[in-house]
Scaffold this motif. Sequence first.
Motif, short mmCIF file in Angstrom:
data_model
loop_
_atom_site.label_atom_id
_atom_site.label_comp_id
_atom_site.label_asym_id
_atom_site.label_seq_id
_atom_site.Cartn_x
_atom_site.Cartn_y
_atom_site.Cartn_z
N GLN A 141 1.16 -0.92 0.10
CA GLN A 141 -0.22 0.08 -0.13
C GLN A 141 0.37 1.25 0.11
OE1 GLN A 141 -2.72 -0.07 3.60
NE2 GLN A 141 -2.95 -2.48 3.12
N HIS A 142 2.71 1.40 0.80
CA HIS A 142 3.11 2.18 1.02
C HIS A 142 3.31 3.03 -0.43
CE1 HIS A 142 5.46 5.42 2.34
NE2 HIS A 142 6.19 4.11 2.73
N ARG A 150 1.24 3.92 -3.22
CA ARG A 150 0.48 5.40 -2.42
C ARG A 150 1.61 6.73 -2.45
NH1 ARG A 150 -4.08 2.44 0.88
NH2 ARG A 150 -5.71 1.96 -0.09
N CYS A 151 2.48 6.07 -1.68
CA CYS A 151 2.99 7.14 -0.85
C CYS A 151 3.95 7.14 -2.00
CB CYS A 151 3.37 7.07 0.91
SG CYS A 151 2.34 6.18 1.80
N VAL A 152 4.72 6.34 -2.15
CA VAL A 152 6.08 6.27 -3.33
C VAL A 152 5.61 6.75 -4.41
CG1 VAL A 152 7.45 4.91 -4.53
CG2 VAL A 152 7.06 4.36 -2.05
N ARG A 153 4.45 6.24 -4.84
CA ARG A 153 4.21 6.85 -5.99
C ARG A 153 3.58 8.60 -6.58
NH1 ARG A 153 -1.06 3.61 -8.37
NH2 ARG A 153 0.83 2.25 -9.43
N ASN A 154 3.15 8.82 -5.39
CA ASN A 154 2.46 10.32 -5.18
C ASN A 154 3.60 10.89 -4.96
OD1 ASN A 154 -0.03 9.60 -5.44
ND2 ASN A 154 0.15 9.86 -2.86
N ALA A 155 4.86 10.86 -4.56
CA ALA A 155 6.12 11.45 -4.17
C ALA A 155 7.37 10.87 -5.59
CB ALA A 155 6.96 10.58 -3.77
N ASN A 187 5.56 13.68 -7.87
CA ASN A 187 5.74 15.44 -7.00
C ASN A 187 7.19 15.43 -7.12
OD1 ASN A 187 3.22 15.77 -7.01
ND2 ASN A 187 3.06 15.03 -5.10
N GLU A 208 9.25 13.62 -5.26
CA GLU A 208 9.78 14.20 -4.10
C GLU A 208 10.18 12.50 -3.93
OE1 GLU A 208 6.55 16.20 -1.96
OE2 GLU A 208 7.05 17.52 -3.03
N LYS A 240 11.28 8.93 -0.55
CA LYS A 240 10.83 7.98 0.31
C LYS A 240 11.31 5.83 -0.61
CE LYS A 240 6.96 9.86 1.20
NZ LYS A 240 6.27 9.57 3.24
N GLU A 297 13.31 5.22 2.52
CA GLU A 297 12.81 4.84 3.56
C GLU A 297 12.59 2.92 3.02
OE1 GLU A 297 9.48 8.59 4.82
OE2 GLU A 297 9.17 7.00 3.69
#
Length: 87
Positions: free
Chosen positions: A56-57, A60-65, A68, A70, A74, A77
């Motif tokens: 999920q991370h 969501r988070c890595v893809r969005n970063a 953008n 950034e 990620k 991490e």
Amino acid sequence: MEEDKKQVLNLLKTARGQLDGIIRMVEEDRYCIDISKQLLAVQALLKKSNLQVLRQHIYRCVRNALINGEGEEKIEEIIMILDKYMK
């Protein structure tokens, strides 16, 4: 997204239930091999839960970063957690 959360929660609640059962087994002086088998089952559930959280991370988070600009933080991490996971 909500389905992923529900799946992780179900896995964790199942692991918690099994862990409570293992505690009872130890308190009742049950056969060591039986206890060990149950401990392995809980570990497998926790690994599966962790994999789902990481999936999920990444999605969501890595893809969005990355979108953008950034993504470096990620990615680091993920590398750190994989390093711990492999030990």
